[in-house]
Scaffold this motif. Structure first.
Motif, PDB file in Angstrom:
ATOM      1  N   VAL A 275       0.829  -1.206   0.000  1.00 39.20           N
ATOM      2  CA  VAL A 275       0.000   0.000   0.000  1.00 39.20           C
ATOM      3  C   VAL A 275       0.866   1.259   0.000  1.00 39.20           C
ATOM      4  CG1 VAL A 275      -1.550   1.375   1.469  1.00 39.20           C
ATOM      5  CG2 VAL A 275      -2.065  -1.042   1.008  1.00 39.20           C
ATOM      6  N   ILE A 276       1.846   1.287   0.886  1.00 42.59           N
ATOM      7  CA  ILE A 276       2.692   2.477   0.996  1.00 42.59           C
ATOM      8  C   ILE A 276       3.498   2.686  -0.279  1.00 42.59           C
ATOM      9  CG2 ILE A 276       4.641   3.502   2.241  1.00 42.59           C
ATOM     10  CD1 ILE A 276       3.519   2.004   4.761  1.00 42.59           C
ATOM     11  N   ALA A 277       4.059   1.616  -0.826  1.00 40.01           N
ATOM     12  CA  ALA A 277       4.841   1.743  -2.057  1.00 40.01           C
ATOM     13  C   ALA A 277       3.982   2.266  -3.197  1.00 40.01           C
ATOM     14  CB  ALA A 277       5.454   0.396  -2.430  1.00 40.01           C
ATOM     15  N   ARG A 278       2.752   1.787  -3.297  1.00 42.41           N
ATOM     16  CA  ARG A 278       1.875   2.265  -4.379  1.00 42.41           C
ATOM     17  C   ARG A 278       1.530   3.735  -4.186  1.00 42.41           C
ATOM     18  NH1 ARG A 278       1.442   2.577  -9.379  1.00 42.41           N
ATOM     19  NH2 ARG A 278      -0.659   2.860 -10.220  1.00 42.41           N
ATOM     20  N   CYS A 279       1.228   4.133  -2.972  1.00 42.86           N
ATOM     21  CA  CYS A 279       0.929   5.548  -2.711  1.00 42.86           C
ATOM     22  C   CYS A 279       2.129   6.426  -3.060  1.00 42.86           C
ATOM     23  CB  CYS A 279       0.547   5.750  -1.244  1.00 42.86           C
ATOM     24  SG  CYS A 279      -1.045   5.053  -0.771  1.00 42.86           S
ATOM     25  N   CYS A 280       3.311   5.999  -2.642  1.00 40.19           N
ATOM     26  CA  CYS A 280       4.518   6.778  -2.925  1.00 40.19           C
ATOM     27  C   CYS A 280       4.767   6.876  -4.425  1.00 40.19           C
ATOM     28  CB  CYS A 280       5.726   6.166  -2.228  1.00 40.19           C
ATOM     29  SG  CYS A 280       5.728   6.389  -0.437  1.00 40.19           S
ATOM     30  N   GLN A 281       4.532   5.768  -5.151  1.00 42.15           N
ATOM     31  CA  GLN A 281       4.740   5.796  -6.603  1.00 42.15           C
ATOM     32  C   GLN A 281       3.751   6.731  -7.275  1.00 42.15           C
ATOM     33  OE1 GLN A 281       7.297   3.993  -8.550  1.00 42.15           O
ATOM     34  NE2 GLN A 281       6.588   5.822  -9.629  1.00 42.15           N
ATOM     35  N   LEU A 282       2.495   6.685  -6.840  1.00 42.37           N
ATOM     36  CA  LEU A 282       1.481   7.569  -7.424  1.00 42.37           C
ATOM     37  C   LEU A 282       1.825   9.035  -7.167  1.00 42.37           C
ATOM     38  CD1 LEU A 282      -1.727   5.537  -6.502  1.00 42.37           C
ATOM     39  CD2 LEU A 282      -0.876   5.985  -8.821  1.00 42.37           C
ATOM     40  N   LYS A 283       2.264   9.333  -5.940  1.00 44.82           N
ATOM     41  CA  LYS A 283       2.623  10.717  -5.660  1.00 44.82           C
ATOM     42  C   LYS A 283       3.868  11.117  -6.432  1.00 44.82           C
ATOM     43  CE  LYS A 283       2.990  14.323  -2.271  1.00 44.82           C
ATOM     44  NZ  LYS A 283       2.810  14.759  -0.863  1.00 44.82           N
ATOM     45  N   ALA A 284       4.851  10.217  -6.515  1.00 42.96           N
ATOM     46  CA  ALA A 284       6.069  10.517  -7.265  1.00 42.96           C
ATOM     47  C   ALA A 284       5.750  10.830  -8.724  1.00 42.96           C
ATOM     48  CB  ALA A 284       7.042   9.338  -7.175  1.00 42.96           C
ATOM     49  N   ASP A 285       4.825  10.074  -9.308  1.00 43.27           N
ATOM     50  CA  ASP A 285       4.444  10.321 -10.703  1.00 43.27           C
ATOM     51  C   ASP A 285       3.917  11.739 -10.887  1.00 43.27           C
ATOM     52  OD1 ASP A 285       5.148   7.713 -11.285  1.00 43.27           O
ATOM     53  OD2 ASP A 285       3.086   6.961 -11.282  1.00 43.27           O
ATOM     54  N   VAL A 286       3.124  12.199  -9.930  1.00 40.51           N
ATOM     55  CA  VAL A 286       2.562  13.548 -10.010  1.00 40.51           C
ATOM     56  C   VAL A 286       3.651  14.600  -9.794  1.00 40.51           C
ATOM     57  CG1 VAL A 286       0.978  15.196  -8.914  1.00 40.51           C
ATOM     58  CG2 VAL A 286       0.248  12.834  -9.316  1.00 40.51           C
ATOM     59  N   VAL A 287       4.460  14.398  -8.755  1.00 38.31           N
ATOM     60  CA  VAL A 287       5.496  15.383  -8.415  1.00 38.31           C
ATOM     61  C   VAL A 287       6.496  15.533  -9.552  1.00 38.31           C
ATOM     62  CG1 VAL A 287       7.430  15.848  -6.847  1.00 38.31           C
ATOM     63  CG2 VAL A 287       5.231  15.072  -5.933  1.00 38.31           C
ATOM     64  N   GLN A 288       6.835  14.429 -10.199  1.00 37.02           N
ATOM     65  CA  GLN A 288       7.786  14.478 -11.311  1.00 37.02           C
ATOM     66  C   GLN A 288       7.268  15.340 -12.463  1.00 37.02           C
ATOM     67  OE1 GLN A 288       9.387   9.971 -10.338  1.00 37.02           O
ATOM     68  NE2 GLN A 288       8.135  10.313 -12.132  1.00 37.02           N
ATOM     69  N   THR A 289       5.965  15.380 -12.628  1.00 36.09           N
ATOM     70  CA  THR A 289       5.363  16.121 -13.728  1.00 36.09           C
ATOM     71  C   THR A 289       5.084  17.575 -13.367  1.00 36.09           C
ATOM     72  OG1 THR A 289       4.308  14.057 -14.407  1.00 36.09           O
ATOM     73  CG2 THR A 289       3.471  16.071 -15.401  1.00 36.09           C
ATOM     74  N   ASP A 290       4.816  17.827 -12.083  1.00 36.19           N
ATOM     75  CA  ASP A 290       4.424  19.180 -11.661  1.00 36.19           C
ATOM     76  C   ASP A 290       4.981  19.450 -10.269  1.00 36.19           C
ATOM     77  OD1 ASP A 290       3.181  21.660 -11.524  1.00 36.19           O
ATOM     78  OD2 ASP A 290       1.223  20.845 -10.969  1.00 36.19           O
ATOM     79  N   GLU A 291       6.301  19.568 -10.181  1.00 37.31           N
ATOM     80  CA  GLU A 291       6.958  19.675  -8.882  1.00 37.31           C
ATOM     81  C   GLU A 291       6.471  20.877  -8.085  1.00 37.31           C
ATOM     82  OE1 GLU A 291      11.465  20.073  -6.937  1.00 37.31           O
ATOM     83  OE2 GLU A 291      11.189  20.115  -9.126  1.00 37.31           O
ATOM     84  N   ARG A 292       6.303  22.019  -8.739  1.00 35.90           N
ATOM     85  CA  ARG A 292       6.001  23.258  -8.025  1.00 35.90           C
ATOM     86  C   ARG A 292       4.587  23.779  -8.277  1.00 35.90           C
ATOM     87  NH1 ARG A 292      10.399  26.190  -5.941  1.00 35.90           N
ATOM     88  NH2 ARG A 292      12.341  24.987  -6.062  1.00 35.90           N
ATOM     89  N   GLU A 293       3.701  22.879  -8.679  1.00 31.88           N
ATOM     90  CA  GLU A 293       2.291  23.232  -8.879  1.00 31.88           C
ATOM     91  C   GLU A 293       2.110  24.355  -9.898  1.00 31.88           C
ATOM     92  OE1 GLU A 293       0.684  24.038  -4.982  1.00 31.88           O
ATOM     93  OE2 GLU A 293       0.303  21.928  -4.621  1.00 31.88           O
ATOM     94  N   THR A 294       2.833  24.263 -10.992  1.00 32.32           N
ATOM     95  CA  THR A 294       2.722  25.284 -12.024  1.00 32.32           C
ATOM     96  C   THR A 294       1.764  24.898 -13.144  1.00 32.32           C
ATOM     97  OG1 THR A 294       4.686  24.368 -13.103  1.00 32.32           O
ATOM     98  CG2 THR A 294       5.024  26.224 -11.602  1.00 32.32           C
ATOM     99  N   THR A 295       1.557  23.597 -13.354  1.00 30.86           N
ATOM    100  CA  THR A 295       0.683  23.163 -14.443  1.00 30.86           C
ATOM    101  C   THR A 295      -0.724  22.825 -13.976  1.00 30.86           C
ATOM    102  OG1 THR A 295       1.175  20.789 -14.219  1.00 30.86           O
ATOM    103  CG2 THR A 295       2.697  22.114 -15.535  1.00 30.86           C
TER     104      THR A 295
END
Length: 365
Positions: free
Chosen positions: A223-243
């Protein structure tokens, strides 16, 4: 997936880092740190509850590994994420001989991660830091992605920075000592990931409620690994909430933060407020005919089975609405909400009337 050891890599160019997840890996903390940056002086920031459980042993292990350490412990709870506490930590770090080569290590829940990360981002114009999250909520959410900060009296997380850690070390065994209420609160953020990004993961949670409630380490690692991967996918695309993509992680949080501020920080645990806020957002999406009632019902049923609160707090509606106007997603005075269009998919929606938002709150009371 094997429970013993999982690595999730957050890919952010020169700011990339590993999230290591597993059982009985806390003892390897000094090696995890040393493999990622040179440490001559470690500032370990923790709280009074976590210190005897985990921080003291990490400090001792770091000292044995040849690192000079400064341990700073603060009162547990959201009230420590304050300007006054930041001032205290800056000065105690200075008194402990901190310089630009010092490394901050956050050992604790989301409050400690946010606070220590803020100290790392601001002291001497930025220090390297590591996250060792000891609550489920911090493990799946706040320790990943580089958001750090403190609260103002009237607005949560209003002062802060984006400051990525050098690494995140997650030992699922620490969850054994987590009080039941705090453990359940962390599950709200777990459910959130299923709603916003992964319908199959949501179904996995529905099918494994008993194991999750029993804190089965194999299920928790997955569960934790999946949550971390999902968040990592988002952060990698929009690190600073610009898009706008990273805003999806704030599902339920516009309501959540308003409830926290209105009830007084600490009355509702963050995850409890997230649980209630997600249902408010889902009801709002229903009223806008973006989803059918079964999407809200599945969330309600899963949150209930996991022991989370679902009823809106009995508070005056106008202070809640005023608090929502201070939400960071407000643009030109207009409320914006992250709302589902189906399980596993959400969108940022603007131009929502105050009356519809009020109704979504009142219908949950």
């Amino acid at each position: 997936m094997r429970a013993e050891h999982e690595i999730v890599r957050v890919q952010l160019s020169e700011r990339s880092y590993d999230i290591q997840i597993g059982s009985a890996i806390l003892s390897s903390a000094p090696e995890f740190f040393a493999a990622r940056t040179k440490i001559s002086h470690a500032i370990v920031i923790t709280d009074e509850s976590v210190q005897p459980l985990y921080a003291d042993s990490i400090v001792a292990a770091c000292a044995t590994a040849g690192m000079r350490t400064t341990l700073i412990s603060v009162p547990a709870g959201e009230t420590s994420k304050s300007i006054a506490m930041a001032d205290r930590l800056w000065n105690e770090s200075l008194a402990g001989g901190a310089d630009r080569k010092s490394v901050v290590i956050a050992v604790g829940g989301g409050v400690i991660g946010d606070l220590a990360g803020f100290i790392a981002a601001t002291f001497a114009r930025g220090l390297a830091f590591f996250q060792v999250p000891t609550t489920l909520l911090a493990q799946v959410d706040s320790s990943v992605g580089g958001k750090v900060g403190i609260n103002l009296p009237a607005a949560k997380n209003m002062v802060g920075a984006f400051w990525q850690p050098q690494g995140v070390l997650i030992d699922v065994d620490v969850l054994k000592t987590l009080p039941e209420r705090e453990y359940r609160a962390g599950l709200a953020e777990v459910v959130k990931y299923g709603v916003i990004l992964d319908a199959d993961f949501f179904a996995y949670l529905e099918a494994n409620v008993a194991a999750i409630r029993e804190r089965d380490k194999n299920v928790l690692t997955r569960v934790i690994a999946r949550c971390c991967q999902l968040k990592a996918d988002v952060v990698q695309t929009d690190e600073r909430e610009t898009t706008g993509l990273r805003a999806v992680l704030n599902y339920g949080h516009t309501f959540c933060h308003a409830f926290e501020a209105t009830c007084g920080y600490g009355e509702l645990l963050h995850g409890e407020a997230v649980s209630i806020g997600m249902l408010c957002a889902s009801r709002l999406a229903e009223s806008l005919q973006r989803i059918t009632s079964d999407v809200t019902e599945r969330q309600f049923n899963l949150l209930t089975e996991l022991g989370l609160p679902t009823a809106t707090p009995q508070v005056d509606i106008e202070p809640v609405m005023a608090a929502m106007q201070r939400d960071k997603k407000v643009e030109h005075g207009k409320l914006q909400f992250v709302l589902p269009i189906r399980l596993g998919n959400v969108e940022l929606v603007g131009g929502v009337s105050n009356d519809l938002a009020k109704t979504a709150i009142i219908d949950g009371q």
